[in-house]
Write a protein that holds these residues in place. Structure first.
Motif, mmCIF file in Angstrom:
data_model
loop_
_atom_site.group_PDB
_atom_site.id
_atom_site.type_symbol
_atom_site.label_atom_id
_atom_site.label_comp_id
_atom_site.label_asym_id
_atom_site.label_seq_id
_atom_site.Cartn_x
_atom_site.Cartn_y
_atom_site.Cartn_z
ATOM 1 N N VAL A 1 0.835 -1.203 0.000
ATOM 2 C CA VAL A 1 0.000 0.000 0.000
ATOM 3 C C VAL A 1 0.871 1.256 0.000
ATOM 4 C CG1 VAL A 1 -1.729 1.249 1.352
ATOM 5 C CG2 VAL A 1 -1.808 -1.240 1.215
ATOM 6 N N MET A 2 2.065 1.140 0.537
ATOM 7 C CA MET A 2 2.952 2.304 0.639
ATOM 8 C C MET A 2 3.606 2.686 -0.696
ATOM 9 S SD MET A 2 5.050 1.800 4.131
ATOM 10 C CE MET A 2 4.462 2.427 5.674
ATOM 11 N N LEU B 1 14.907 -3.868 -6.583
ATOM 12 C CA LEU B 1 15.983 -4.242 -5.667
ATOM 13 C C LEU B 1 15.426 -4.507 -4.268
ATOM 14 C CD1 LEU B 1 19.067 -4.516 -5.144
ATOM 15 C CD2 LEU B 1 19.034 -2.091 -4.554
ATOM 16 N N ALA B 2 14.525 -3.660 -3.810
ATOM 17 C CA ALA B 2 13.944 -3.807 -2.471
ATOM 18 C C ALA B 2 13.169 -5.111 -2.341
ATOM 19 C CB ALA B 2 13.032 -2.618 -2.167
ATOM 20 N N ILE C 1 8.252 -5.149 2.556
ATOM 21 C CA ILE C 1 8.579 -4.384 1.356
ATOM 22 C C ILE C 1 8.693 -2.891 1.659
ATOM 23 C CG2 ILE C 1 6.173 -4.229 0.595
ATOM 24 C CD1 ILE C 1 9.303 -4.374 -1.651
ATOM 25 N N ALA C 2 7.843 -2.367 2.520
ATOM 26 C CA ALA C 2 7.885 -0.930 2.829
ATOM 27 C C ALA C 2 9.208 -0.565 3.488
ATOM 28 C CB ALA C 2 6.722 -0.553 3.737
ATOM 29 N N PHE C 3 9.652 -1.391 4.405
ATOM 30 C CA PHE C 3 10.927 -1.147 5.080
ATOM 31 C C PHE C 3 12.082 -1.250 4.086
ATOM 32 C CE2 PHE C 3 14.686 -2.673 7.356
ATOM 33 C CZ PHE C 3 14.832 -1.663 8.297
ATOM 34 N N ILE D 1 18.171 6.742 8.371
ATOM 35 C CA ILE D 1 17.111 7.714 8.684
ATOM 36 C C ILE D 1 15.782 7.274 8.082
ATOM 37 C CG2 ILE D 1 16.330 10.045 8.084
ATOM 38 C CD1 ILE D 1 19.173 10.965 8.757
ATOM 39 N N SER D 2 15.792 6.812 6.848
ATOM 40 C CA SER D 2 14.558 6.358 6.194
ATOM 41 C C SER D 2 13.976 5.148 6.910
ATOM 42 C CB SER D 2 14.838 6.005 4.739
ATOM 43 O OG SER D 2 15.319 7.117 4.052
ATOM 44 N N ALA D 3 14.834 4.207 7.288
ATOM 45 C CA ALA D 3 14.378 3.006 7.992
ATOM 46 C C ALA D 3 13.729 3.375 9.320
ATOM 47 C CB ALA D 3 15.545 2.052 8.208
#
Length: 176
Positions: A23-24, A50-51, A58-60, A78-80
């Motif tokens: 959903v993200m 790649l993710a 998947i969002a992480f 920072i994103s994580a």
């Protein structure tokens, strides 16, 4: 692009899509590609691909991949953190409130009623895995033996899982 911008982008996405998952992805696309032009759509698709290669949510994985692409190691960290904070806070709040309400009869009844549903879902999952597995005599006897040990002696499965993992790692290491 500042790292604080990256943090607030992923924090916002984390709050808007609590629970995450696929959903993200449209929100990532909207914020990173269309609104902020931090990367083009083709680069985003490559990063998404790649993710998806890595195990985990998947969002992480996408947050880490995009963060790394935009800000190297600091950007990935920072994103994580930013994408995980909303879920963490929500679970913490639920846990705090649950401690206050767990003694209520209606809450106990709800969780008591969930037990058969959870048990049947687990049995169904095990059955599906069992069907798809290619069984030979050794595998079947190992499964039967370990299951009986767990059931008869009421052993915590971790006491079988950890030694098994150690044996597998040593076997792979010394086989090569």
């Amino acid at each position: 692009m500042k790292l604080t911008d990256l943090f607030f982008i992923f924090l916002k996405i984390g709050w808007l899509t609590l629970g995450g998952g696929y959903v993200m992805i449209p929100l990532f696309l909207e914020e990173i590609v269309k609104r902020r032009n931090y990367m083009d759509e083709e680069e985003f698709i490559k990063t998404l691909t790649l993710a998806q290669l890595f195990p985990g949510p998947i969002a992480f994985n996408l947050a880490v991949s995009v963060g790394y692409k935009l800000g190297k190691i600091k950007g990935a960290i920072i994103s994580a953190l930013a994408v995980v904070i909303p879920s963490f806070v929500s679970i913490l709040v639920i846990a705090i409130f649950f401690l206050n309400f767990q003694k209520l009869k209606i809450v106990q009844g709800f969780f008591y009623g969930l037990r058969p549903a959870i048990a049947s879902a687990m049995v169904l999952a095990v059955f599906e895995i069992f069907k798809k597995r290619k069984w030979n005599t050794l595998r079947f006897l190992s499964f039967l033996f370990l299951s009986l040990i767990l059931i008869v002696f009421k052993i915590n499965p971790i006491y079988i899982i950890i030694p098994s993992l150690i044996v597998i790692i040593l076997w792979v290491y010394f086989k090569n």
